[in-house]
Every structure is written in C-alpha cells, then in structure tokens.
Enzyme design. Structure first.
Site, short mmCIF file in Angstrom:
data_model
loop_
_atom_site.label_atom_id
_atom_site.label_comp_id
_atom_site.label_asym_id
_atom_site.label_seq_id
_atom_site.Cartn_x
_atom_site.Cartn_y
_atom_site.Cartn_z
CE1 TYR A 76 -4.61 -95.13 5.40
CE2 TYR A 76 -6.66 -95.62 5.73
CZ TYR A 76 -5.66 -95.70 5.22
OH TYR A 76 -5.35 -96.93 4.63
CE LYS A 82 -4.96 -94.51 1.65
NZ LYS A 82 -3.83 -95.07 0.98
#
Ligand SMILES: NC(=O)c1ccc[n+]([C@@H]2O[C@H](COP(=O)([O-])OP(=O)(O)OC[C@H]3O[C@@H](n4cnc5c(N)ncnc54)[C@H](OP(=O)(O)O)[C@@H]3O)[C@@H](O)[C@H]2O)c1
Length: 258
Positions: free
Chosen positions: A165, A169
């Site tokens: 994650y 990002k």
C-alpha cells in the site's frame, strides 16, 4: 472566489463508496457532469447513484490495468469530453512479511495493479487526450486536470503488513509530479491529495480495532469523514489552484506533518 464547474465533465474512479462517492456528489453539486466509476460488484446501486447525480456509471475492475483504458474510452464515448479526472479508486490489502511468497505476491500484485498501474494507464490516456485538445485549440490555457488520491502512507510509510500500500501510494505521488512537470505546457495540471485516516469501508478494520487511538493521532481529535476530504479534491480540480500543480496536499488532521 466562485467555484463553478458548470459545463465541465469529470471522471471519478472508485465513486461508489467512501471518498470517491463524496467527491462525485460535490462535483455534481458544483455543476459538473460526472462519470462515476465502480468495480462492477454492485452495478444496480452504482446506476441508481449516478442517476441521482444526473451522471453515468461505468464499471471496470482495475485489478486488470487494461480495464483502465476501457474505462477511459467508455467515459469519452458517453460524455464526448473529459475535463477532470479524479484518480481515487484504491485497495488496502494485508500481507504479513512472514507469509508464503505466493500469498505475499498476490497481495502485492493486486494493490500495485489497482492503486498504481491502473491509475497510470488512466492518466496516460487522459494526458494524451488533453495534449491533443491543447494543441488543437492553439491557446495556452489548461484543458485537463488530474487529481490523484494517494495517502499519508506515501510520506510516512505504513505497517509491515502494508508495504504494498505504502509503495503504491509513493508511486502515485511521484507519478503526479512527473505528469505536472511533463505536461504543463501541454495544457495539463496534476495535483495530489494525501489523506490520513478517513471513516470509510477501507478504514473500517482499523477503526474497529482502536477508534480512539486513530482519533488521538490527529491534532483536532478525530479522523475525517469522506465529506471533509472531498472539498479539497474538488477545489484542486476546479482550476482555482493550478499553480499548485505537481504538489500533493495533506489532509490528515496533522497526524503526520512533513
Ligand atoms: N479511508 C482511508 O483511511 C484512506 C486514507 C488514505 C488514503 N485513502 C485513499 O482514498 C481512496 C479512496 O478510499 P476509500 O477509503 O474511500 O475506500 P473505500 O470506501 O474502500 O472505496 C474504495 C473504492 O475503490 C473501488 N475499488 C476497489 N477495488 C476496486 C477494483 N478492483 N476495481 C475498481 N475499483 C475498485 C471501490 O469500488 P466498489 O464499491 O465497486 O468495490 C470503491 O469505489 C483510496 O485510494 C485510498 O487508498 C483512504
């Protein structure tokens, strides 16, 4: 200062729930015609939601990045023109660093595909369209605005079970900068928003574990509601913040100040 998007068309990914839904509602309330993207899991609900906003619903499962090209084409076909893209769809998949490699890679591939590769494909299609429109118009004005939704995790990092994650990002933030730098003279503005914890389905597990601890991370004493993140996104997409191109704006209640 007036924020009026009358006559503008916008594509919002992940518009069926959470932050994307609030953004779609606020874009429509500001006068834009909106294409609401969803994964295809609840097509009936997505259609009803789009009807309520006078927009259209488009399904695309972004675990397959090629679906992002189909999404762009469908939005263009339905609306004739797309002025604003809000690249918001995302997933948060846990994978312990001790997990078996196949299991770990499965989570990694899913997260990178949805959060980064599909976003990149959509951005690639959008900037090509905007650059073409810009060249055809012969004017210097901005014709397309991309707002990406990354995360506090891009800057702060995340827990060991969410390496994918945070990495995805971080990629979104640098892709946003690169588009801003590379396409500014071709009529494109690209700006990011990096939320901290927001009360949505994505954060439900963390909220359930310890809501008080998440609230306490913020200086204002509570995590954000999706409707409190959406205005920043809409403002950045409105044309009122074009000189902020390339940056990513934190919306995290000072839970991580950089
Ligand atoms: N909530 C937070 O605390 C938080 C914090 C920082 C950043 N963010 C970021 O904010 C963005 C929105 O998150 P959220 O909290 O609003 O999430 P959410 O409530 O879980 O909604 C996720 C959205 O993404 C779509 N989506 C999920 N998997 C997909 C797939 N395979 N293909 C296409 N679409 C898919 C969902 O569509 P369906 O409804 O059709 O499944 C839904 O519209 C994400 O990029 C997230 O990383 C959230």
């Amino acid at each position: 200062m007036t924020l009026d998007l009358t006559g503008k068309t916008a594509l919002v990914t992940g518009a069926s729930r959470g932050i994307g839904r609030a953004v779609a509602e606020q874009l429509a309330a500001s006068g834009a015609r909106v294409a609401l993207h969803h994964s295809g899991r609840s097509p009936e609900a997505a259609r009803e939601q789009a009807d309520a906003l006078g927009g259209i619903a488009i399904a695309a499962d972004l675990r397959d990045p090629r679906a992002a090209q189909g999404l762009w084409r469908e939005a263009m076909e339905a609306m004739g023109r797309v002025d604003i893209v809000i690249a918001n769809a995302g997933v948060f998949v846990e994978a312990s660093p001790e997990a078996d490699l196949d299991e770990w890679l499965e989570a990694w591939d899913t997260v990178l595909a949805v959060n980064l590769t599909s976003l990149a494909v959509l951005a690639k299609e959008a900037v090509a369209h905007w650059a073409e429109r810009h060249a055809a118009s012969g004017a210097e004005e901005i014709v397309g605005r991309l707002v990406t939704v990354s995360s506090r995790a891009a800057f702060r990092g995340d827990d060991p079970a969410f390496l994918s994650y945070a990495a995805s990002k971080g990629g979104v933030v640098s892709l946003t900068k690169s588009i801003a730098r590379g396409w500014g003279r071709r009529g494109v503005v690209a700006i990011g928003v990096a939320p901290g914890f927001v009360r949505t389905d994505m954060a439900a597990g963390s909220i359930e574990q310890d809501a008080a601890a998440l609230d306490a991370q913020t200086s204002i004493g509570r995590i954000a509601e999706p409707e409190e993140v959406a205005p920043t996104v809409v403002f950045l997409a409105s044309g009122l913040a074009d000189h902020a191109t390339g940056t990513t704006v934190d919306v995290n209640g000072a839970s991580f100040v950089r």
